[in-house]
Design a protein around this motif. Structure first.
Motif: not given
Length: 103
Positions: A13-16, A39-44, A63-66
């Motif tokens: 649930k936390r991931f979605v 993506n890692k740098e963008i997320a940070k 990743k889960l949402t494409g």
């Protein structure tokens, strides 16, 4: 056991979860994504600016949402009341922000 099932469900649930950091009206935040950022740098960056709560969770959500290969470089006007999904759509160029519409 039921306990481990519940903990796995809570983790999933936390991931979605698509909850915004702040309720409306939130706070406007301008971010610049460069072509050399992954993506890692963008997320940070998003986490450091208070737009998402956890950069690792956001990477998994990408990743889960494409959206993991869809984020585009640019300068974006985001808001802390936006959900992670909406932020992904904006960074992928699928949804315009108010600043884009004014220019």
């Amino acid at each position: 056991t039921m306990t481990s099932l519940y903990s796995r469900l809570a983790l999933a649930k936390r991931f979605v979860s698509d909850a915004a950091v702040d309720p409306e009206p939130g706070r406007d935040v301008k971010v610049s994504v460069t072509s050399d950022m992954g993506n890692k740098e963008i997320a940070k960056l998003l986490e450091s600016r208070g737009l998402i709560t956890d950069s690792r969770t956001f990477q998994i959500q990408l990743k889960l949402t494409g959206y993991d290969d869809k984020l585009k470089p640019g300068t974006y006007e985001l808001n802390t009341s936006m959900t992670p999904r909406r932020i992904m759509k904006i960074l992928a160029g699928e949804e315009k922000t108010e600043e884009d519409e004014e220019s």
